[in-house]
Design a protein around this motif. Sequence first.
Motif, PDB file in Angstrom:
ATOM      1  N   LEU A 121      18.635  13.440  -9.884  1.00 37.33           N
ATOM      2  CA  LEU A 121      19.259  12.468  -8.979  1.00 37.33           C
ATOM      3  C   LEU A 121      18.370  12.258  -7.765  1.00 37.33           C
ATOM      4  N   SER A 123      17.755  11.958  -3.740  1.00 35.73           N
ATOM      5  CA  SER A 123      18.378  12.744  -2.656  1.00 35.73           C
ATOM      6  C   SER A 123      19.520  11.984  -2.018  1.00 35.73           C
ATOM      7  N   VAL A 124      19.398  10.658  -1.966  1.00 38.90           N
ATOM      8  CA  VAL A 124      20.458   9.858  -1.362  1.00 38.90           C
ATOM      9  C   VAL A 124      21.727   9.954  -2.202  1.00 38.90           C
ATOM     10  N   VAL A 125      21.571   9.906  -3.510  1.00 35.62           N
ATOM     11  CA  VAL A 125      22.728  10.021  -4.389  1.00 35.62           C
ATOM     12  C   VAL A 125      23.374  11.394  -4.227  1.00 35.62           C
ATOM     13  N   ALA A 128      25.309  11.440  -1.131  1.00 39.76           N
ATOM     14  CA  ALA A 128      26.502  10.599  -1.195  1.00 39.76           C
ATOM     15  C   ALA A 128      27.616  11.268  -1.986  1.00 39.76           C
ATOM     16  N   ILE A 129      27.253  11.971  -3.061  1.00 36.80           N
ATOM     17  CA  ILE A 129      28.277  12.684  -3.837  1.00 36.80           C
ATOM     18  C   ILE A 129      28.940  13.741  -2.964  1.00 36.80           C
ATOM     19  N   TRP A 130      28.108  14.512  -2.269  1.00 33.72           N
ATOM     20  CA  TRP A 130      28.666  15.607  -1.459  1.00 33.72           C
ATOM     21  C   TRP A 130      29.423  15.086  -0.253  1.00 33.72           C
ATOM     22  N   LEU A 131      29.061  13.898   0.201  1.00 44.52           N
ATOM     23  CA  LEU A 131      29.807  13.279   1.300  1.00 44.52           C
ATOM     24  C   LEU A 131      31.283  13.163   0.928  1.00 44.52           C
ATOM     25  N   LEU A 132      31.524  12.764  -0.316  1.00 46.28           N
ATOM     26  CA  LEU A 132      32.913  12.650  -0.776  1.00 46.28           C
ATOM     27  C   LEU A 132      33.549  14.018  -1.016  1.00 46.28           C
ATOM     28  N   ILE A 133      32.718  14.948  -1.494  1.00 44.24           N
ATOM     29  CA  ILE A 133      33.266  16.285  -1.740  1.00 44.24           C
ATOM     30  C   ILE A 133      33.691  16.926  -0.429  1.00 44.24           C
ATOM     31  N   ASP A 135      34.896  15.395   2.076  1.00 41.63           N
ATOM     32  CA  ASP A 135      35.996  14.642   2.669  1.00 41.63           C
ATOM     33  C   ASP A 135      37.160  15.603   2.949  1.00 41.63           C
ATOM     34  N   LEU A 139      37.068  17.758  -2.684  1.00 40.39           N
ATOM     35  CA  LEU A 139      36.970  18.949  -3.528  1.00 40.39           C
ATOM     36  C   LEU A 139      36.554  20.197  -2.765  1.00 40.39           C
TER      37      LEU A 139
ATOM     38  N   PHE B  29      32.032  15.086 -11.227  1.00 39.71           N
ATOM     39  CA  PHE B  29      32.852  14.411 -10.216  1.00 39.71           C
ATOM     40  C   PHE B  29      32.358  12.985  -9.988  1.00 39.71           C
ATOM     41  N   ASP B 211      13.189   7.923  -5.383  1.00 42.14           N
ATOM     42  CA  ASP B 211      13.866   8.754  -4.393  1.00 42.14           C
ATOM     43  C   ASP B 211      13.504   8.352  -2.961  1.00 42.14           C
ATOM     44  N   ILE B 232      22.148   2.200  -1.240  1.00 40.19           N
ATOM     45  CA  ILE B 232      23.185   3.237  -1.284  1.00 40.19           C
ATOM     46  C   ILE B 232      23.609   3.629   0.125  1.00 40.19           C
ATOM     47  N   THR B 236      27.321   3.021   1.343  1.00 42.43           N
ATOM     48  CA  THR B 236      28.104   4.194   1.707  1.00 42.43           C
ATOM     49  C   THR B 236      28.652   4.070   3.123  1.00 42.43           C
ATOM     50  N   MET B 246      31.849   3.577  -4.379  1.00 40.28           N
ATOM     51  CA  MET B 246      30.717   4.362  -3.885  1.00 40.28           C
ATOM     52  C   MET B 246      30.093   5.187  -5.006  1.00 40.28           C
ATOM     53  N   MET B 247      30.954   5.847  -5.771  1.00 41.62           N
ATOM     54  CA  MET B 247      30.444   6.677  -6.862  1.00 41.62           C
ATOM     55  C   MET B 247      29.878   5.811  -7.979  1.00 41.62           C
ATOM     56  N   ASN B 250      26.360   5.063  -7.122  1.00 41.88           N
ATOM     57  CA  ASN B 250      25.501   6.223  -7.348  1.00 41.88           C
ATOM     58  C   ASN B 250      25.221   6.445  -8.832  1.00 41.88           C
ATOM     59  N   SER B 254      21.577   6.126 -10.833  1.00 41.13           N
ATOM     60  CA  SER B 254      21.015   7.314 -11.468  1.00 41.13           C
ATOM     61  C   SER B 254      20.681   7.095 -12.934  1.00 41.13           C
TER      62      SER B 254
END
Lengths: 302, 280
Positions: A121, A123-125, A128-133, A135, A139, B29, B211, B232, B236, B246-247, B250, B254
Amino acid sequence: MSRQKKSSLKHHQDRWGMLFVLPALLFFSLFNFYPIFNALFTSLFRKKVLSLKPPMFIGLENYTYLLTSADFWNSIRATAVFTLGTFVPLLIVSLLLAVFISQVKRGRKFLQLAYYSPAVLSSVVAAAIWLLIFDPRGLANQWVNAILMTPGVDHNWFSNSCMVQFATMLVYFWKYVGYFIIIFIAGIASIPVTLYEAARIDGSGNWQSFWKITLPLLRPTVVLVSIMSMLQCLKTFSTQYLFTQSGAPQGPINVITMNIYNTGIRDHRIGRASAMSIILFVIMLFFTWLQFKTTKSDEVTY
Amino acid sequence: MKQSIPIQRIIIWIFLLGALVFIMAPMIFMISASFMPASDIVKMPYRWIPRGIHSENFVKAVAGNDGTYIFIRNLLNSLIVASVVSFTTVLISSLTGYSLSKFSYRGRDLLFLMIMATMMIPFEAIMIPLYMVVTKLGLQNSYQGLILPFLVNAFGVFMMRQYLITFPDEFIDAARVDGMSEFAIYRSIILPNTGPAIATLAILAFRSQWDNLLWPLLVAQTEQMKTIPLYIVKFTAEMHTDEGAMMAVNLLASIPMFVLFFALSKYFVSGAAVYSSRKG
């Protein structure tokens, strides 16, 4: 050997060789050597990008400004905390998991690829995933609450300055742990199996083999990985940038690269940003030098 | 072979599977959340399997918050930049590596040393002067501006040189006896025989551009010239209340890397492992 007879044919060939290296030489001069000298030069001036005033020579004033600026020291602190807090766990966990993977027979390939997959992935992706985690309803809180048995607690991943630093480290750790596992597995694979067999005959267990054989022989890889991950951590930018753009406080995670970007591009202070770049360069140069020094003295013989 | 103690095996597997859950959960997730309405994503506890497929997330992701479909253009930009960079990196690195390993002109080793020295210059330390170079050349907001600083990298030259040092000279000499020109030797003997190194290098270069956030952030000022990482970040920051979309962004961003990863996982892994055998 090649020097004794320099026939005209050889001369002709070598001229082609010189021609082949020319594009790269031109490229490196224009896009690496010139910029670094330019940064050094610009760092001695007060220069604003949009200003019509000619740049003013101010000697080391940019450096003395930075070294007395609380904001710059905060960036040094943020970068150092991030680097230390990321590379130490990365090193230990990836080494441990690599040793464990090398021990199992079934599912090894699958585990390697699965562990590596976050590194694919961008780094931005990842950020972004962890940004939601992270929240408040996300999660991260659910997991932590499940583990600590503290239902309904919000751990303030972004509003608390310690937690937001920890959050950036976790993203980076998650993304790169598989990458370093692969490097360690390759290192472990290069240790001759006969050593382990001899040790087993001598009656040493797995744990002893790890301390007596794997770790000493893996030292060059350990040194390499630790300095490589350190250099990478010093350059971190994407995670911090995306987090601050999405509402995280900037102060705790204002790493050097972000400070350079903001000073140079947002505030147009090219001279000051260049001075910061040179300081970053010197820090990284030191670690690179350290790497060369330690890997050279670490030649292993089996 | 002696069987090791079962307890030890079990502990090892607990660690390995625990790590697997930690590493895979955020990936899963991302995938599952991209098919959910926002209200399901933040529901406690999280339902890992979406109820039905909410494809409107993907429509929003592609259309953008203003319906301009700039996503497609940005995706294309990223593909163009990453492809061109990996192409030129392979080409120039192999040419340079060939020159530095198989010829013996004066100053060759000094040149090699100089190129290696550039590995110590972090991009982040020269981005401001580089930005000024590109501005002076009038190349902001252009593909040339996005691409130029990455046409070749020192690590690529190093890798190619190391790979070619072990390549037998006899093939090259035989081709010379046959009257092949030096460039023809490079094209029809050196290039076809460096496959694994080329694949590894191409992947490294492609991925680093896919990246890349920092440089496009400096150079691409208009929406038209932005790349996927910039899209992104913007999406975001503006749409953080619409978690599903948003997801979806991403996930879409990817897919090219995952296709590459599964097709060429052998080279991905060897690209990482190159570092542990860097000596020699």
